[in-house]
Scaffold this motif. Structure first.
Motif, mmCIF file in Angstrom:
data_model
loop_
_atom_site.group_PDB
_atom_site.id
_atom_site.type_symbol
_atom_site.label_atom_id
_atom_site.label_comp_id
_atom_site.label_asym_id
_atom_site.label_seq_id
_atom_site.Cartn_x
_atom_site.Cartn_y
_atom_site.Cartn_z
ATOM 1 N N THR A 452 0.766 -1.211 -0.058
ATOM 2 C CA THR A 452 0.134 0.043 0.047
ATOM 3 C C THR A 452 0.775 1.342 0.178
ATOM 4 O OG1 THR A 452 0.065 0.252 2.606
ATOM 5 C CG2 THR A 452 -1.854 -0.964 1.161
ATOM 6 N N TYR A 453 0.261 2.503 -0.342
ATOM 7 C CA TYR A 453 0.965 3.749 -0.087
ATOM 8 C C TYR A 453 1.119 3.966 1.429
ATOM 9 C CZ TYR A 453 0.395 4.634 -5.137
ATOM 10 O OH TYR A 453 0.492 4.634 -6.546
ATOM 11 N N SER A 454 0.357 3.338 2.068
ATOM 12 C CA SER A 454 0.547 3.565 3.781
ATOM 13 C C SER A 454 1.890 3.057 4.404
ATOM 14 C CB SER A 454 -0.530 3.033 4.529
ATOM 15 O OG SER A 454 -1.958 3.639 3.954
ATOM 16 N N GLU A 455 2.250 2.186 3.551
ATOM 17 C CA GLU A 455 3.715 1.726 4.005
ATOM 18 C C GLU A 455 4.799 2.773 3.979
ATOM 19 O OE1 GLU A 455 7.141 -1.460 2.047
ATOM 20 O OE2 GLU A 455 5.409 -0.545 0.777
ATOM 21 N N ALA A 456 4.405 3.821 3.297
ATOM 22 C CA ALA A 456 5.380 4.861 3.344
ATOM 23 C C ALA A 456 5.900 5.493 4.838
ATOM 24 C CB ALA A 456 5.052 6.002 2.369
ATOM 25 N N TYR A 457 4.686 5.433 5.416
ATOM 26 C CA TYR A 457 4.756 5.725 6.996
ATOM 27 C C TYR A 457 6.051 4.932 7.712
ATOM 28 C CZ TYR A 457 0.831 9.251 7.059
ATOM 29 O OH TYR A 457 0.380 10.183 6.931
ATOM 30 N N ARG A 458 5.736 3.525 7.611
ATOM 31 C CA ARG A 458 6.565 2.579 8.051
ATOM 32 C C ARG A 458 8.079 2.835 7.723
ATOM 33 N NH1 ARG A 458 8.811 -2.112 7.041
ATOM 34 N NH2 ARG A 458 7.731 -2.200 5.239
ATOM 35 N N VAL A 459 8.116 3.015 6.298
ATOM 36 C CA VAL A 459 9.610 3.358 5.769
ATOM 37 C C VAL A 459 10.093 4.708 6.472
ATOM 38 C CG1 VAL A 459 10.743 3.841 3.696
ATOM 39 C CG2 VAL A 459 8.923 1.954 3.644
ATOM 40 N N ALA A 460 9.203 5.721 6.426
ATOM 41 C CA ALA A 460 9.716 6.911 6.673
ATOM 42 C C ALA A 460 10.131 7.017 8.394
ATOM 43 C CB ALA A 460 8.657 7.957 6.527
ATOM 44 N N ALA A 461 9.325 5.991 9.030
ATOM 45 C CA ALA A 461 9.613 6.135 10.722
ATOM 46 C C ALA A 461 10.832 5.352 10.812
ATOM 47 C CB ALA A 461 8.486 5.191 11.193
ATOM 48 N N PHE A 462 11.279 4.174 10.092
ATOM 49 C CA PHE A 462 12.392 3.514 10.468
ATOM 50 C C PHE A 462 13.421 4.662 9.939
ATOM 51 C CE2 PHE A 462 10.082 -0.600 10.583
ATOM 52 C CZ PHE A 462 10.861 -1.159 11.850
ATOM 53 N N ASN A 463 13.149 5.315 8.729
ATOM 54 C CA ASN A 463 14.345 6.106 8.307
ATOM 55 C C ASN A 463 14.585 7.380 9.385
ATOM 56 O OD1 ASN A 463 14.747 8.930 6.651
ATOM 57 N ND2 ASN A 463 15.882 7.250 5.806
ATOM 58 N N GLY A 464 13.693 7.713 10.142
ATOM 59 C CA GLY A 464 13.802 8.677 11.066
ATOM 60 C C GLY A 464 14.528 8.197 12.161
ATOM 61 N N VAL A 465 14.270 6.986 12.672
ATOM 62 C CA VAL A 465 14.732 6.425 13.937
ATOM 63 C C VAL A 465 16.271 6.014 13.386
ATOM 64 C CG1 VAL A 465 15.023 4.124 15.125
ATOM 65 C CG2 VAL A 465 12.760 5.211 14.821
ATOM 66 N N ASN A 466 16.633 5.435 12.336
ATOM 67 C CA ASN A 466 18.180 5.394 12.001
ATOM 68 C C ASN A 466 18.812 6.740 12.053
ATOM 69 O OD1 ASN A 466 17.521 2.665 11.539
ATOM 70 N ND2 ASN A 466 17.138 3.023 9.380
ATOM 71 N N ARG A 467 18.217 7.958 11.733
ATOM 72 C CA ARG A 467 18.660 8.984 11.673
ATOM 73 C C ARG A 467 19.046 9.362 13.383
ATOM 74 N NH1 ARG A 467 18.693 12.358 7.054
ATOM 75 N NH2 ARG A 467 18.358 14.136 8.408
ATOM 76 N N VAL A 468 18.279 9.266 14.040
ATOM 77 C CA VAL A 468 18.581 9.506 15.481
ATOM 78 C C VAL A 468 19.679 8.550 15.947
ATOM 79 C CG1 VAL A 468 17.484 9.324 17.939
ATOM 80 C CG2 VAL A 468 16.099 10.163 15.818
ATOM 81 N N TYR A 469 19.533 7.397 15.634
ATOM 82 C CA TYR A 469 20.483 6.483 16.057
ATOM 83 C C TYR A 469 22.084 6.768 15.597
ATOM 84 C CZ TYR A 469 23.486 2.216 15.769
ATOM 85 O OH TYR A 469 24.410 1.116 15.811
#
Length: 483
Positions: A452-469
């Motif tokens: 789904t396009y909603s998957e973009a939220y999961r991808v973006a969330a992991f991308n953001g967490v990785n940046r914090v890491y």
């Protein structure tokens, strides 16, 4: 004192319609006054929101066909499809919606009066019909929901044939090969992408130094990449000097000057679309002795209950100014009904999402990255590019991105900004999380349908967490943070 009605509503657009529907639920007697002899729904249903979105959907389907299966013998969409087909698609949508609105009003026993409504005093409205017959009605409350109309250009005239406004373009008889759009707002951008998707060569004359300046900077950068791909040209700081026909070349000419180049230039075009500002429909609506307060632009001032300076007179929708959208007007009309009948209700809390129905769509809510930094908030962003989404690959719709803006320390979601297919639908998932003061961990800890396009939220969330890491915070601590 006895009145003919509990509320008389002048205008049947989204604010007027929703006020009528809500009032009937309170067992109130309602009259809607509509100046159009043929249709209900005002600009929302007949000249603006619904018909333009229907035209957009038809253009999007045609673009989708070309994207999926390619051009036939190199022909552009305007060489393969007729405007008649698009207008037929639009008409079917309008006919269906008009029937539903009429049915809703009849089912809820809302009475209608066709003609020009004028407020005589706080409890009296007169209606003059097309035969100049005037009828007087009395009411406990009045709602002004007369909306707005397009502003006229200063240096040329709209003839609704060669020079169009955003109403008459909905009835154009052919798909133009060239179109010059004079205007800098959302509507001009929407029509630019709609007709570009049909193969029309688009030039936008923007009188300001920026285009869609409220967008997040990365979203705007992505938008301009797509505009370039579509061949849409934008001239900023441009002033139109003259619009005239060129009979020898059987086209229209637009003479303009751009401050950046400081020279007169001429554009040839099949049509010119003027998209200026809006003017509130308050002319000859009420007597000046009523002391209904207007702002400098002529919009009606109200309090947070949508009550004007006159106790029993309310106003909602475009006639009150920003936000001028059907979605906001629906809410305002309902809240005005609750206020006039002393029914407890809560106004919308939090930020209001915006939606731009371009191809692809744009939507956003909350803080942009720049705004958060300007406010001194320590934020991190997470991004998901459509080109990395399986569903976008399947649909061959890979332009765009979803961007999350969240607090670095507790991952609280502060903003969502989307450019891409279904952006105006997708935004509401982010809106729901923000309304609950939620964090981006929601998108990590819950299952989202795939693909789904909603998957973009999961991808973006992991991308953001990785940046914090990467900034030095242990990954385990991020996911275990309960704050």
């Amino acid at each position: 004192m006895s009145f003919d009605y509990d509320v008389i509503i002048i205008g049947s657009g989204p604010a007027g319609f929703s006020c009528a529907m809500q009032s009937t639920k309170f067992d109130k007697k309602v009259l809607i006054v509509e100046a159009d002899d043929n249709h209900l729904g005002g600009t929302w249903l007949n000249k603006g929101t619904v018909p333009s979105k229907a035209l957009r959907e038809a253009a999007d389907l045609i673009q989708d066909f070309h994207t999926q299966f390619g051009d036939e013998k190199g022909r552009k969409p305007f060489e393969r499809f007729r405007m008649e087909d698009l207008l037929s698609y639009k008409k079917s949508a309008l006919d269906s919606k008009n029937r539903k609105v009429k049915t809703d009003l009849i089912k809820n026993e809302v009475e209608t009066a066709r003609g020009w409504g004028e407020i005589v005093d706080e409890h009296t409205v007169t209606v003059k019909d097309s035969l100049n017959k005037t009828t007087t009605y009395t009411t406990e409350n009045i709602l002004i929901a007369t909306g707005s109309r397009p502003e006229e250009p200063k240096n040329f005239n709209i003839d609704h044939s060669s020079v169009l406004d955003y109403n008459s373009i909905l009835n154009i008889t052919h798909i133009p090969r060239r179109l010059v759009i004079v205007g800098s707002g959302v509507i001009s951008f929407e029509y630019a992408t709609i007709f570009a998707s049909l193969g029309t060569r688009i030039t936008i004359l923007n009188d300001s130094d920026e285009f869609l300046p409220f967008l997040d900077h990365e979203i705007r950068d992505d938008v301009f990449k797509v505009l370039k791909k579509k061949g849409i040209i934008i001239h900023t700081l441009s002033k139109v000097k003259e619009v005239k026909p060129n009979p020898l070349r059987t086209c229209m000419e637009v003479v303009f000057r751009s401050e950046l180049e400081d020279r007169l230039q001429v554009l040839e075009s099949d049509h010119i679309l003027y998209v200026g500002g809006k003017i509130p429909n308050t002319d000859n609506l009420f007597d000046s002795t009523l002391n209904i307060d207007l702002n400098d632009e002529g919009y009606i001032n109200t309090d947070h209950h949508y009550r004007t300076a006159v106790k029993n007179i309310y106003a909602a929708g475009d006639v009150t100014g920003d936000p001028t959208s059907a979605s906001a007007s629906f809410v305002q009309g309902r809240l005005a009904a609750c206020s006039m009948f002393d029914i407890p209700s809560e106004s919308p809390t939090g930020d209001i999402p915006y939606g731009i129905y371009s191809i692809p769509e744009i939507s956003g809510i909350g803080l942009t990255e720049e705004q958060a930094h300007d406010m001194g908030i320590d934020v991190t962003v997470g991004r998901a590019y459509y080109k990395n989404l399986t569903y976008a690959d399947i649909n061959h719709r890979t332009d765009g991105m979803l961007k999350l803006v969240f607090k670095t320390d507790d991952l609280k979601l502060l903003g969502v900004h989307i450019f891409g297919d279904h952006a105006t639908d997708l935004i509401h998932l982010g809106q729901s999380i923000m309304a609950q003061d939620g964090t981006i961990k929601y998108f990590i800890e819950h299952v989202l349908n795939y693909p789904t396009y909603s998957e973009a939220y999961r991808v973006a969330a992991f991308n953001g967490v990785n940046r914090v890491y990467k900034a030095g915070v242990k990954y385990k601590n991020i996911l275990n943070n309960k704050s």
